[in-house]
Design an enzyme around this catalytic site. Structure first.
Site, PDB file in Angstrom:
ATOM      1  N   GLN A  29     -11.666   5.024  -6.801  1.00 16.97           N
ATOM      2  CA  GLN A  29     -10.549   5.410  -7.658  1.00 16.97           C
ATOM      3  C   GLN A  29     -10.516   4.571  -8.924  1.00 16.97           C
ATOM      4  OE1 GLN A  29      -6.399   6.348  -6.174  1.00 16.97           O
ATOM      5  NE2 GLN A  29      -6.019   4.318  -7.007  1.00 16.97           N
TER       6      GLN A  29
ATOM      7  N   ASP B 268      -9.465   0.493  -3.409  1.00 15.71           N
ATOM      8  CA  ASP B 268     -10.100   1.805  -3.556  1.00 15.71           C
ATOM      9  C   ASP B 268     -11.011   1.733  -4.782  1.00 15.71           C
ATOM     10  OD1 ASP B 268     -10.892   4.422  -3.882  1.00 15.71           O
ATOM     11  OD2 ASP B 268      -8.950   5.255  -3.350  1.00 15.71           O
TER      12      ASP B 268
ATOM     13  N   MET C  47       2.330   4.049  -4.888  1.00 16.95           N
ATOM     14  CA  MET C  47       2.921   5.168  -4.152  1.00 16.95           C
ATOM     15  C   MET C  47       3.911   4.656  -3.114  1.00 16.95           C
ATOM     16  SD  MET C  47       0.320   8.344  -3.816  1.00 16.95           S
ATOM     17  CE  MET C  47      -0.582   7.779  -2.384  1.00 16.95           C
TER      18      MET C  47
ATOM     19  N   GLN D 250      -2.630  14.500  -5.396  1.00 16.76           N
ATOM     20  CA  GLN D 250      -3.818  13.825  -4.875  1.00 16.76           C
ATOM     21  C   GLN D 250      -3.938  13.948  -3.363  1.00 16.76           C
ATOM     22  OE1 GLN D 250      -2.308   9.977  -6.551  1.00 16.76           O
ATOM     23  NE2 GLN D 250      -3.137   9.088  -4.662  1.00 16.76           N
TER      24      GLN D 250
ATOM     25  N   ARG E 218      -0.664   2.591   4.938  1.00 15.71           N
ATOM     26  CA  ARG E 218      -0.893   3.379   6.154  1.00 15.71           C
ATOM     27  C   ARG E 218      -1.039   2.502   7.400  1.00 15.71           C
ATOM     28  NH1 ARG E 218      -3.621   6.591   2.059  1.00 15.71           N
ATOM     29  NH2 ARG E 218      -2.898   8.753   2.152  1.00 15.71           N
TER      30      ARG E 218
ATOM     31  N   GLY F  28      -0.297  -6.831  -0.510  1.00 14.62           N
ATOM     32  CA  GLY F  28      -1.291  -6.447  -1.506  1.00 14.62           C
ATOM     33  C   GLY F  28      -0.636  -6.030  -2.815  1.00 14.62           C
ATOM     34  N   HIS F  29       0.430  -5.198  -2.729  1.00 15.06           N
ATOM     35  CA  HIS F  29       1.154  -4.803  -3.934  1.00 15.06           C
ATOM     36  C   HIS F  29       1.806  -6.016  -4.596  1.00 15.06           C
ATOM     37  CE1 HIS F  29       1.273  -0.825  -1.712  1.00 15.06           C
ATOM     38  NE2 HIS F  29       0.802  -0.469  -2.893  1.00 15.06           N
TER      39      HIS F  29
ATOM     40  N   GLY G 264      -5.362  -2.575  -7.850  1.00 12.82           N
ATOM     41  CA  GLY G 264      -6.175  -3.286  -6.873  1.00 12.82           C
ATOM     42  C   GLY G 264      -7.581  -2.736  -6.778  1.00 12.82           C
TER      43      GLY G 264
END
Length: 535
Positions: A174, A171, A44, A75, A209, A50-51, A168
């Protein structure tokens, strides 16, 4: 490529410039332009280290890498941060290129959902969601969220048709929902490659975030992994009650001024509450700090994990178990060799193969020891004699089914096997591992194959050992007889565990079977908690 924006070379002189795609037509042209598989990293945006780790993992797998950036409205619930979610397309493109992506796709809303607003058309829902997966953790706090995740992922995967999807483990809920509710993709059409959580220096998981936090809020947020660390320390000290572990984390976070949505101990696979820690569980936490809602989790282990591999003779259990144990850094417990050792002892002593006082006395005076050699192989000694090779002789193999059917033998050896399992950390194979010996194993697998395939494997194994195999038809009859004895014995008859996974091994290589079992293991225990080769 016409209509595509490009960035400069980002991965050395041999890598083509990264392509930026906007429309579905541009994406389709890029997908069709070169042969070979595509590895897909859906995001997103707000890309961070991390990405980048996801992109590098996709790159290592050896294919073209496509990253999507789409802030999915379905979502986000009422009052959530859809409008303020970080959007930095130029920065995202730079981050993706630096990590080695071949293309970044920035679809608009209608590229994913068509002309209609996805929220206005209930008929255009996503795949069915298993309700039990959203009764805990974020489910009650974010109604409609996981339905939206499934909706967008189904559309993205239909459009891209990737060979591998890289996501990843941050989450975990998810990831679990996607695995279990999109099986047509992840079991039949593409592979899901999970990547461990990437954390900042203070332990907080990287998140888009995080960029919205002030320095003071950022220091508050750092107490999230510390609170989970308190729970892990309590487990090391012997605490097993979920209520105590959950409250321990809540108190730490409340004291830091964080608004806690939940701190919950759940089974990692079913996501159902765990009132008591027995083996492996996931402690998930969600908090609000300033404008952001942050997630984190910790796998808690009361012992090292256990994998129990059951199945009839000739399904490749020993080979698969040995390779899987080495890959995961676990010990290989060959319980079949234990039964073979008893059979060898009875043959050496000319002991009749039947129950009775003589058998009871033999078992009471028997000293059976297992050790592991320099290369991880199991060494078995009975009454001080190393019988690791002798237990594979044809006369022992022919006697084992009748010995294993004796209740006294199974009772004695089951007790001994459970002793080995008290500390965990092993892959155990045999014929009642998940049902009788290790009913609380984290993963229970039942390997199977046709009698014809098993006969072929038995003959090849005997030939490799320098033995002359009987005709395949004879081996098939022997295998069928052994299956009947194993399945009809009174003590722990051979059958799959109710919560086990049946894996057919016909027509697939040993490496493919091990890959499958490793994936099943990491659906229950993350790569972060138990990396490959962990000891």
């Amino acid at each position: 490529m016409d209509g595509h924006a490009m960035l400069g070379k980002v991965d050395g002189p041999t890598k083509a410039p990264m392509v930026i795609l906007h429309s579905n037509n541009e994406l389709d042209q890029w997908l069709a332009a070169a042969a070979g598989p595509v590895h897909f990293v859906p995001t997103m945006g707000g890309l961070h280290r991390g990405h980048q780790q996801l992109i590098r993992a996709a790159r290592r797998a050896g294919a073209r890498v496509l990253v999507s950036v789409f802030v999915n409205p379905t979502q986000f619930g009422a009052g959530e941060d859809f409008t303020t979610y970080p959007r930095h397309p130029d920065g995202d493109a730079q981050q993706a290129g630096a990590a080695g992506a071949d293309a970044v796709w920035f679809p608009a809303m209608d590229h994913v959902y068509g002309a209609a607003n996805p929220g206005d058309n209930p008929g255009r829902s996503g795949p069915p969601l298993k309700p039990f997966l959203i009764r805990t953790l974020c489910g009650p706090w974010r109604p409609g969220h996981f339905e939206g995740v499934l909706m967008v992922m189904e559309r993205l995967l239909e459009r891209v048709q990737p060979a591998v999807v890289v996501m990843g483990e941050k989450d975990w809920q998810q990831l679990t929902v996607l695995r279990q509710c999109l099986p047509a993709f992840y079991e039949q059409r593409c592979r899901l490659l999970p990547v461990p959580v990437v954390r900042e220096e203070d332990g907080l998981p990287y998140s888009s975030r995080n960029s919205r936090l002030s320095p003071a809020q950022r220091r508050q947020a750092a107490l999230l992994p510390q609170g989970l660390g308190d729970a892990a320390a309590a487990v090391q000290g012997g605490e097993r009650r979920a209520a105590v572990l959950e409250q321990l984390v809540r108190r730490r976070l409340d004291a830091a001024g964080l608004a806690v949505d939940y701190a919950q101990l759940v089974d990692p696979l079913t996501l159902q509450p765990c009132p008591h820690l027995d083996g492996v569980a996931l402690l998930g936490v969600a908090v609000h700090v300033g404008p952001a809602r942050l997630l984190d989790h910790r796998f808690l282990l009361s012992r090292k994990p256990i994998i129990a591999i059951d199945g009839p003779a000739g399904t490749g259990k020993s080979t698969v178990t040995r390779l899987l144990a080495a890959r995961l850094g676990l010990l290989h417990l060959d319980t079949g060799a234990m039964y073979r050792a008893v059979a060898w002892l009875m043959l050496e002593n000319r002991q009749p193969i039947r129950s009775g006082e003589a058998l009871q006395q033999l078992l009471e005076t028997m000293e059976l020891r297992l050790a592991w050699g320099d290369h991880g192989q199991q060494v078995i000694r009975i009454n001080g004699v190393d019988v690791s090779d002798a237990v594979r002789l044809p006369r022992v193999t022919a006697t084992v089914p009748r010995v294993a059917a004796l209740p006294e033998v199974r009772q004695v050896l089951t007790r001994q096997q459970r002793m080995f399992g008290r500390q965990g950390g092993l892959v155990s194979e045999g014929r009642d591992m998940g049902t009788a010996v290790f009913p609380h194993a984290e993963l229970k697998v039942y390997l199977t194959a046709t009698a014809a395939e098993r006969a072929r494997r038995r003959a090849a194994d005997m030939t490799q050992r320098g033995q002359t195999p009987p005709p395949l038809a004879t081996l098939e009859v022997q295998i069928a007889e052994r299956d009947h004895l194993d399945c009809t014995r009174t003590e722990a008859p051979l059958r799959p565990a109710e919560d086990g996974v049946v894996v057919a091994t016909d027509g697939i290589s040993v490496e493919q079977v091990v890959d499958k079992l490793e994936d099943l293991f990491h659906q229950r225990l993350s790569h972060e908690a138990w990396p490959a080769g962990h000891h």
